[in-house]
Design an enzyme around this catalytic site. Structure first.
Site, PDB file in Angstrom:
ATOM      1  N   MET A  78       0.822  -1.212   0.000  1.00  0.00           N
ATOM      2  CA  MET A  78       0.000   0.000   0.000  1.00  0.00           C
ATOM      3  C   MET A  78       0.864   1.273   0.000  1.00  0.00           C
ATOM      4  O   MET A  78       2.074   1.219   0.193  1.00  0.00           O
ATOM      5  CB  MET A  78      -0.923  -0.005   1.221  1.00  0.00           C
ATOM      6  N   HIS A  79       0.201   2.398  -0.215  1.00  0.00           N
ATOM      7  CA  HIS A  79       0.737   3.748   0.027  1.00  0.00           C
ATOM      8  C   HIS A  79       1.763   4.245  -0.986  1.00  0.00           C
ATOM      9  O   HIS A  79       2.107   5.426  -0.980  1.00  0.00           O
ATOM     10  CB  HIS A  79       1.367   3.866   1.429  1.00  0.00           C
ATOM     11  N   ASP A 237      -2.776  -4.907   0.526  1.00  0.00           N
ATOM     12  CA  ASP A 237      -2.307  -6.222   0.983  1.00  0.00           C
ATOM     13  C   ASP A 237      -3.015  -6.722   2.238  1.00  0.00           C
ATOM     14  O   ASP A 237      -3.373  -7.901   2.327  1.00  0.00           O
ATOM     15  CB  ASP A 237      -0.783  -6.241   1.159  1.00  0.00           C
TER      16      ASP A 237
END
Length: 485
Positions: A78-79, A237
């Site tokens: 992520m991110h 995830d």
């Protein structure tokens, strides 16, 4: 039919093929490099993700009837910030979730824009790992590159774009950007203005199981797949792993004892704790979830065993541990700072309470217990919101230890369910693909069908009482030591 799940991790892409009954036909892993151009920076080349995913799918489907591949789904780190120009060329290497360069931008968002406003706009506050601070960093430090941005996307969404041509993301992954109005599952106009981003630069939002397109003809030809193979949006995830463990529907819980540690609680209702100690994100099943994330979990035990004790025989180190709930040694598991619930990058690991009769086993036990206590800190925040949890699934490398599972069950006073198969985000991605292709009516149905519990570790009343006393001592240590960090 066959469904492929692609887990785009930080060190490798893991691919899984399963049939409609959840039988895993094959798994493949393909590594790619990670770059650290400056201290605290962490980057990858998105092209590496794509080439290794293509090679991985070729290997995954060797010896399998490729005409039966019906859908592809994702779980992904992520991110991360991926930026493309108007010609769809990557502008700069992706800035990853574990990159710390945006500390000043994070402080600006939390302190000058204000945590209350951020929480009202997005249900969360800023962390250096999130995407919005990275965008602000790029605007300030790379203005010429920032001016070229035509598309902003997350890592797994770059794969979906290259495979299908669809500029898309899902709401669970987008929740970690600090650009999404999580409650209403739409982009936050206020955050776009703060970050100087136009909505057309952001992907179209989907639910995790929704079909975003089909394979491009040239990709289908290279893979030997039908051009009708559906590509679904996938999930971040942790949400994808939760689908894979059946942590779907209301009030379900999953604990992950990986490098980092998470406690993931699914909820039909949207909720935010008053201190934003937990992340409040959209879930891949169409509802919401709360998540506490410890930066160091199984990595604490790995550090203790390998770096300090110089052994990799974790089981042998745990073998002498017998008297649970009676240890006088405590360990604060903040080796990399801490995220949930303290949000303190300066926190550090501490052993407390040693005496002349402290043994090696006592300190090993303290490490395992310290991680369990740290996870309980996040559970307590959820309990204050009125969320009632009685049991949890468990996954990750640390979950292979029977002793650690017993400690978790008694520290948290939860029944701990052990699964037959635990393949993480790749399994969740394949399950989302199956829902998108119509093999199952919804994510909750497939989650409950495929997550087979083979063992349950029950808390013991006497041990729960002992650990309650220990936890109350543990929770006093962090506030006492905070001024020293």
């Amino acid at each position: 039919m066959i469904y492929i799940g692609i887990d785009l991790g930080t060190s490798a892409v893991k691919l899984l093929a399963m049939d409609e009954n959840g039988t895993i036909l094959k798994t493949v892993s393909k590594e790619y490099p990670l770059f650290f151009p400056h201290p605290g920076w962490s980057e990858q080349n998105p092209e590496d993700w794509f080439t290794q995913s293509i090679e991985g799918m070729k290997e995954l489907t060797e010896g399998i009837d490729r005409s039966k591949v019906a859908g592809i789904g994702f779980g992904g780190q992520m991110h991360g910030l991926v930026t493309l120009d108007e010609n769809d060329k990557v502008i700069r290497p992706a800035i990853l979730w574990n990159d710390g360069r945006s500390q000043k931008e994070t402080e600006y968002l939390n302190n000058e824009i204000g945590k209350e406003k951020l929480s009202a706009y997005t249900a969360n506050i800023a962390f250096a790992g999130f995407t919005a601070p990275k965008i602000l960093w790029m605007k300030k430090n790379e203005p010429e590159k920032f001016a070229k941005i035509a598309k902003i996307m997350l890592p797994k969404d770059y794969l979906a774009y290259r495979l299908s041509g669809s500029f898309c993301t899902d709401v669970s992954d987008a929740s970690g950007m600090l650009l999404l109005d999580v409650k209403n599952r739409c982009w936050s106009e206020e955050m776009l203005e703060i970050c100087d981003v136009r909505e057309e630069q952001l992907p179209k939002l989907y639910e995790s199981w929704e079909v975003v397109g089909t394979l491009k003809s040239e990709v289908a030809k290279e893979l030997g797949f039908s051009a009708d193979v559906k590509v679904v949006a996938g999930a971040g995830d942790n949400a994808a792993a939760a689908v894979g463990t059946g942590t779907v529907g209301d009030g379900q819980c999953n604990i992950s004892l990986g490098t980092s540690g998470t406690i993931f609680i699914s909820s039909k209702n949207f909720g935010v704790d008053e201190n934003n100690a937990l992340h409040s994100f959209c879930h891949a099943d169409g509802s919401y979830h709360l998540m506490g994330c410890m930066l160091s979990a199984a990595s604490c035990n790995k550090w203790w065993a390998e770096e300090i004790l110089h052994t990799r025989d974790f089981a042998a180190e745990q073998a002498p541990i017998e008297k649970l709930g009676e240890n006088h040694v405590f360990f604060l598991p903040y080796l990399m700072g801490e995220r949930s619930p303290h949000n303190n990058p300066d926190a550090r690991g501490v052993f407390f309470g040693m005496s002349m009769d402290t043994t090696r086993a006592d300190m090993t036990q303290a490490v395992l217990e310290g991680v369990a206590f740290g996870l309980r800190d996040s559970l307590e925040v959820a309990r204050k919101l009125g969320i009632k949890i009685e049991r949890t699934k468990i996954c990750g490398g640390g979950a292979k230890s029977p002793l650690w599972k017993k400690i978790i069950a008694n520290v948290m006073n939860l029944k701990v369910d052990v699964l037959e198969v635990e393949e993480g985000p790749s399994m969740g991605g394949a399950m989302l693909a199956a829902v998108g292709c119509g093999a199952y009516p919804d994510v909750e149905t497939i989650g409950k069908k495929m997550a087979h519990v083979v063992d349950t570790v029950e808390p013991e009343e006497e041990l729960v009482a002992k650990y309650e006393e220990c936890y109350q001592r543990f929770r006093k240590l962090y506030p006492t030591l905070t001024p020293l960090f």
